[in-house]
Every structure is written in C-alpha cells, then in structure tokens.
Design a protein around this motif. Sequence first.
Motif, PDB file in Angstrom:
ATOM      1  N   LEU A 135       0.628  -1.039  -0.037  1.00  0.00           N
ATOM      2  CA  LEU A 135       0.055   0.000   0.027  1.00  0.00           C
ATOM      3  C   LEU A 135       0.942   1.287   0.001  1.00  0.00           C
ATOM      4  CD1 LEU A 135      -2.926  -0.841   2.465  1.00  0.00           C
ATOM      5  CD2 LEU A 135      -2.918  -0.822  -0.090  1.00  0.00           C
ATOM      6  N   ILE A 136       2.105   1.223   0.364  1.00  0.00           N
ATOM      7  CA  ILE A 136       2.703   2.454   0.560  1.00  0.00           C
ATOM      8  C   ILE A 136       2.998   3.179  -0.852  1.00  0.00           C
ATOM      9  CG2 ILE A 136       5.108   3.435   1.153  1.00  0.00           C
ATOM     10  CD1 ILE A 136       5.275   1.215   3.415  1.00  0.00           C
ATOM     11  N   PRO A 137       3.446   2.255  -1.987  1.00  0.00           N
ATOM     12  CA  PRO A 137       3.614   3.003  -3.286  1.00  0.00           C
ATOM     13  C   PRO A 137       2.308   3.760  -3.728  1.00  0.00           C
ATOM     14  CG  PRO A 137       4.626   0.751  -3.362  1.00  0.00           C
ATOM     15  CD  PRO A 137       3.955   1.063  -2.090  1.00  0.00           C
ATOM     16  N   LEU A 138       1.140   3.107  -3.442  1.00  0.00           N
ATOM     17  CA  LEU A 138      -0.205   3.665  -3.699  1.00  0.00           C
ATOM     18  C   LEU A 138      -0.260   4.800  -2.861  1.00  0.00           C
ATOM     19  CD1 LEU A 138      -2.953   3.445  -5.126  1.00  0.00           C
ATOM     20  CD2 LEU A 138      -3.807   2.115  -3.039  1.00  0.00           C
ATOM     21  N   LEU A 139       0.076   4.919  -1.713  1.00  0.00           N
ATOM     22  CA  LEU A 139      -0.141   6.131  -0.892  1.00  0.00           C
ATOM     23  C   LEU A 139       0.911   7.346  -1.316  1.00  0.00           C
ATOM     24  CD1 LEU A 139      -0.426   4.650   2.895  1.00  0.00           C
ATOM     25  CD2 LEU A 139      -2.178   5.593   1.260  1.00  0.00           C
ATOM     26  N   MET A 140       1.813   6.887  -1.938  1.00  0.00           N
ATOM     27  CA  MET A 140       2.909   7.650  -2.316  1.00  0.00           C
ATOM     28  C   MET A 140       2.459   8.602  -3.780  1.00  0.00           C
ATOM     29  SD  MET A 140       5.083   8.307  -0.257  1.00  0.00           S
ATOM     30  CE  MET A 140       6.367   9.223  -1.494  1.00  0.00           C
ATOM     31  N   LEU A 141       1.281   7.824  -4.255  1.00  0.00           N
ATOM     32  CA  LEU A 141       0.885   8.581  -5.611  1.00  0.00           C
ATOM     33  C   LEU A 141       0.139   9.904  -5.192  1.00  0.00           C
ATOM     34  CD1 LEU A 141      -0.186   5.433  -7.530  1.00  0.00           C
ATOM     35  CD2 LEU A 141       1.445   7.168  -8.199  1.00  0.00           C
ATOM     36  N   PHE A 142      -0.499   9.957  -4.117  1.00  0.00           N
ATOM     37  CA  PHE A 142      -1.540  10.879  -3.691  1.00  0.00           C
ATOM     38  C   PHE A 142      -0.795  12.131  -3.560  1.00  0.00           C
ATOM     39  CE2 PHE A 142      -4.117   7.081  -2.174  1.00  0.00           C
ATOM     40  CZ  PHE A 142      -5.147   7.460  -3.154  1.00  0.00           C
ATOM     41  N   PRO A 143       0.394  12.271  -2.743  1.00  0.00           N
ATOM     42  CA  PRO A 143       1.228  13.633  -2.657  1.00  0.00           C
ATOM     43  C   PRO A 143       1.673  13.952  -4.100  1.00  0.00           C
ATOM     44  CG  PRO A 143       1.856  12.069  -0.893  1.00  0.00           C
ATOM     45  CD  PRO A 143       0.970  11.453  -1.810  1.00  0.00           C
TER      46      PRO A 143
END
Length: 143
Positions: free
Chosen positions: A10-18
């Motif tokens: 999930l961490i790469p997915l969360l990095m897409l938002f910023p």
Amino acid sequence: MAGVNGFAALIPLLMLFPLAATIRQSWPGAERCGGRISNIISGPGWLVPLIFIVPMCIGLMMAGRLSPLPQHTYAVMTQSHGPATGLALALAVVTAELWLMLAPAMIVLRFADPARRAAMRGLIPLNLFLGLVFLAIILLVWN
C-alpha cells in the motif's frame, strides 16, 4: 508475514497521492479541476506529507544514500528492501525533484496577481536551472 507484505504494497499507492497533489497544484489551469474524486485523489491535504518526504529525500540524496535518479533508486531499494519499498522511494524521489525544479515557480505563478504574472515568467526557467544545478552537483559528488 503476509500482513506485513500486504501493508508494504500500500505504501507506493499512498505515495501517488502527494505526487498527484503536487502535479495538481503546479499544473496551469488546475484550479478549475474541483470535482469530488479529484479532491480526494489530489486535494491540498495530500501536500502535508511532503513536509517530511521532500526534506528526507533531499537529505538522503545529499548524504549519498539515495540516488536522484528514480530508476536507480528503484533498482537499489528493490534489491535490499523489496519492490514495494523501491517503488515508494522512486515515487518520493520524483515528487522531491518536482519540488526542486518546477513546483515552487508554478505555484507562485498560479496564485500571483494576473497583472504581475507576465513579469514573473522568468521564475520557471530560474527554478528549473537552480534545481537541475543542485541535482547535477549531487550526481557528480556522490555517483
């Protein structure tokens, strides 16, 4: 162990938002993009994690522990920490580099008085030049 791997994915997915918020704030004409889904994906609240992400990436680049080249960062981090971490850090590097090279000038132009925007057009090449010089120095010194 499956729970750790699931969370790490999930961490790469969360990095897409910023990254999406950075692009939205610096893209010309993005102020007209105001739908509900657009605000969830790229709203200004996603800029808050950048308080930690951008200085961390720049500091690690200056210390020689992280490459300014996203593909190199991905390859090195994938070998030592797995593909999710590699992808997350590569996205963090791309986001940090956008803030070094383009986003500040674009945001200043976006929120500037329309009458003064023409006089500030030099900010974009100046921001790009200074960011590229900084990254070139890091590449020359540490790589």
